[in-house]
Design a protein around this motif. Sequence first.
Motif, PDB file in Angstrom:
ATOM      1  N   TRP A  20     -76.615  16.155  -8.579  1.00 23.43           N
ATOM      2  CA  TRP A  20     -77.035  16.341  -7.183  1.00 23.43           C
ATOM      3  C   TRP A  20     -77.195  17.798  -6.853  1.00 23.43           C
ATOM      4  O   TRP A  20     -76.362  18.609  -7.240  1.00 23.43           O
ATOM      5  CB  TRP A  20     -75.983  15.740  -6.238  1.00 23.43           C
ATOM      6  CG  TRP A  20     -75.926  14.273  -6.387  1.00 23.43           C
ATOM      7  CD1 TRP A  20     -74.916  13.551  -6.938  1.00 23.43           C
ATOM      8  CD2 TRP A  20     -76.943  13.346  -6.046  1.00 23.43           C
ATOM      9  NE1 TRP A  20     -75.243  12.238  -6.962  1.00 23.43           N
ATOM     10  CE2 TRP A  20     -76.477  12.080  -6.411  1.00 23.43           C
ATOM     11  CE3 TRP A  20     -78.209  13.461  -5.467  1.00 23.43           C
ATOM     12  CZ2 TRP A  20     -77.229  10.940  -6.228  1.00 23.43           C
ATOM     13  CZ3 TRP A  20     -78.956  12.316  -5.280  1.00 23.43           C
ATOM     14  CH2 TRP A  20     -78.461  11.081  -5.650  1.00 23.43           C
ATOM     15  N   ARG A  70     -76.821  20.841  -4.436  1.00 24.18           N
ATOM     16  CA  ARG A  70     -75.863  21.132  -3.357  1.00 24.18           C
ATOM     17  C   ARG A  70     -76.653  21.429  -2.081  1.00 24.18           C
ATOM     18  O   ARG A  70     -77.760  21.976  -2.138  1.00 24.18           O
ATOM     19  CB  ARG A  70     -74.989  22.340  -3.692  1.00 24.18           C
ATOM     20  CG  ARG A  70     -74.359  22.295  -5.048  1.00 24.18           C
ATOM     21  CD  ARG A  70     -73.502  21.086  -5.281  1.00 24.18           C
ATOM     22  NE  ARG A  70     -72.110  21.288  -4.987  1.00 24.18           N
ATOM     23  CZ  ARG A  70     -71.173  20.371  -5.260  1.00 24.18           C
ATOM     24  NH1 ARG A  70     -71.498  19.212  -5.825  1.00 24.18           N
ATOM     25  NH2 ARG A  70     -69.915  20.583  -4.962  1.00 24.18           N
ATOM     26  N   TYR A 100     -71.025  14.291  -2.666  1.00 20.24           N
ATOM     27  CA  TYR A 100     -72.322  14.236  -3.336  1.00 20.24           C
ATOM     28  C   TYR A 100     -72.383  12.912  -4.081  1.00 20.24           C
ATOM     29  O   TYR A 100     -71.559  12.672  -4.968  1.00 20.24           O
ATOM     30  CB  TYR A 100     -72.479  15.431  -4.270  1.00 20.24           C
ATOM     31  CG  TYR A 100     -72.649  16.703  -3.484  1.00 20.24           C
ATOM     32  CD1 TYR A 100     -73.910  17.108  -3.070  1.00 20.24           C
ATOM     33  CD2 TYR A 100     -71.549  17.458  -3.087  1.00 20.24           C
ATOM     34  CE1 TYR A 100     -74.079  18.250  -2.312  1.00 20.24           C
ATOM     35  CE2 TYR A 100     -71.711  18.605  -2.320  1.00 20.24           C
ATOM     36  CZ  TYR A 100     -72.982  18.993  -1.931  1.00 20.24           C
ATOM     37  OH  TYR A 100     -73.156  20.122  -1.158  1.00 20.24           O
ATOM     38  N   VAL A 125     -74.304  13.286   0.669  1.00 19.00           N
ATOM     39  CA  VAL A 125     -75.522  14.049   0.429  1.00 19.00           C
ATOM     40  C   VAL A 125     -76.262  13.483  -0.793  1.00 19.00           C
ATOM     41  O   VAL A 125     -75.690  13.377  -1.876  1.00 19.00           O
ATOM     42  CB  VAL A 125     -75.175  15.542   0.187  1.00 19.00           C
ATOM     43  CG1 VAL A 125     -76.447  16.351   0.005  1.00 19.00           C
ATOM     44  CG2 VAL A 125     -74.344  16.084   1.339  1.00 19.00           C
TER      45      VAL A 125
END
Length: 552
Positions: free
Chosen positions: A339, A341, A357, A462
């Motif tokens: 992922w 950031r 994440y 996220v």
Amino acid sequence: MKKPYILAIDDDVSVLRAVERDLKAKFASGYRILAIDSPNKALDAVRQLTSRGDRVALFLVDQRMPSMSGTEFLHESISLQPEARRVLLTAYADSTAAIDAINKVRLNHYLMKPWEPPEQHLYPVLADQLEDWRAGDREAFEGVYIVGTRWAPDTHRLKDFLAKSQVPYRWLEPEGLSDPRAKAALGERPVAMPAVILPDGSVLERPGLAEVAERLGLVSTPSRRFYDVIVVGAGPAGLACALYCSTEGLKTVLVEREAAGGQAGLSSRIENYLGFPSGLSGADLARRGVAQVRRFGTEVLAPAEAVALSAEGEYRVVKLSNGQELAAHSVVIAAGVQWRRLGVPGMERLAGAGIYYGAAITESSSCKGEDVYIVGGANSAGQAAVHFSEVARSVTMIVRGESLSKSMSHYLVERIQTIPNISVIPNAEVVEVNGGDRLEEITIRHHAAKTEEKRPAAALFVFIGAEPHTDWLEGVVRRDAKGFLLTGANLLSAGKRPEGWRLERDPYLLETSVPGVFAVGDVRDTAIRRVANSVGEGSIVLYFIRQYMRNR
Ligand SMILES: Cc1cc2nc3c(=O)[nH]c(=O)nc-3n(C[C@H](O)[C@H](O)[C@H](O)COP(=O)(O)OP(=O)(O)OC[C@H]3O[C@@H](n4cnc5c(N)ncnc54)[C@H](O)[C@@H]3O)c2cc1C
């Protein structure tokens, strides 16, 4: 531990008795079988079982019942026994209803009547479903506890690691600890949190993942120094590659820095993988894949991180973070992506303390009744939203684009539109997050209105795209500007082979700039980032490994 239940429901008593007989013959040693001839009576029974703390592992329900259809019954029972596997018994004419039920009640499978002989048509399907249920069954834990506060990033890391490694565990908050086994193990002395309590009662205080893995027997030391093939990364691409190599008799070792499954292991439900009309979770796919590669002799080293690669004559050498070196004829890099950031103020400090994440699966039980925010508008974000909508009070997706349809598969957009507690904020992004020792507030910028809005938030997940993790290959294997690995024809520039390439042939389709080193799946520059593509590339790379070995 109390045996879990299998519930069979059919209003046709002769069919019900036949089902009951067959279920008892096969599954009575591990499960209590309950056969009920009416869906209403069955719902009462499920309510009673739930209030007594009993678990239903599987519902086997006739679709066509006059007072309530099988799908309606399953819809009513989901909130009572959310983990139970759901199987419909259908007549051929009901198959459309069964396909509808896949979306409506997350049906796991449908079986056609008649199912004779059960050894062929009934038992394999149900045994498979029950195995999946067992794998996710937190109650079946073997005495592994994680004791740590929800908001501590280290607690999250341990939970995530055990969940991905498919080690059943029980997570306890240290505050007001009442579990007698955990209390006895921790005693009265001060213990550094988070702590892991092992089945033998020993306590690991603030342990690293490698220590936990070693104490749980997860790390296998390599049985040899030299292999035919070293595969780096145990996502779908690496697992498929290991499977095909080991079934063809090549000595294969699979090196995985976290837990097998890769990104797919984070997926709550993969629905576009051929052969699984009801979808399957990434964890189930990973568990099946690992069992399959081990069965054919692949050695799986996890957690073990590859940190360097070198070519020494005919040998390809991979160095691991613990200093060990493995050598092979050929190396396949299936290291996928990570992922990206979200680089806004507050994010790094609160990562693991309300900001996560991926991680939808690990943290979903903690988000019961809460307002959850998701950043991202692609399929992974959509799946997470659907997953959270079952436990959270509300799910808000914050999306940079104008709508979901630009970035998400059509089937998921349609699903999200029908779920009342999911809302989407388009044309927006999170620009700041705040909190003391945990996330408390996010700031959303609305681009169209050019305004900023602060909202209280306990959890932000996220899902904003991904980048490869290939720095360890810098200077050895050619990468593109973003770090993806170049392979095959992509290595040729105006028909010229890459610098340093000394063979009298072009690189093979999935070969990198180092002969005998291949790349498959998401880590490749032009990969189509899907499970099926990764499995496909992982499967066909064997063909090129063979050619390489033959023509060296
Ligand atoms: C939440 C989510 C939902 C998704 N849903 C779907 C879906 O429904 N359908 C679909 O088709 N696709 C889906 N995808 C995409 C799909 O999961 C990926 O395309 C696929 O997993 C890529 O497989 P891979 O093996 O190439 O890489 P990965 O799955 O990323 O696996 C790479 C593995 O390599 C390991 N690794 C990395 N570096 C090293 C190193 N140096 N040493 C050792 N190990 C290393 C990593 O830990 C990881 O386990 C989803 C992805 C996510 C995140």
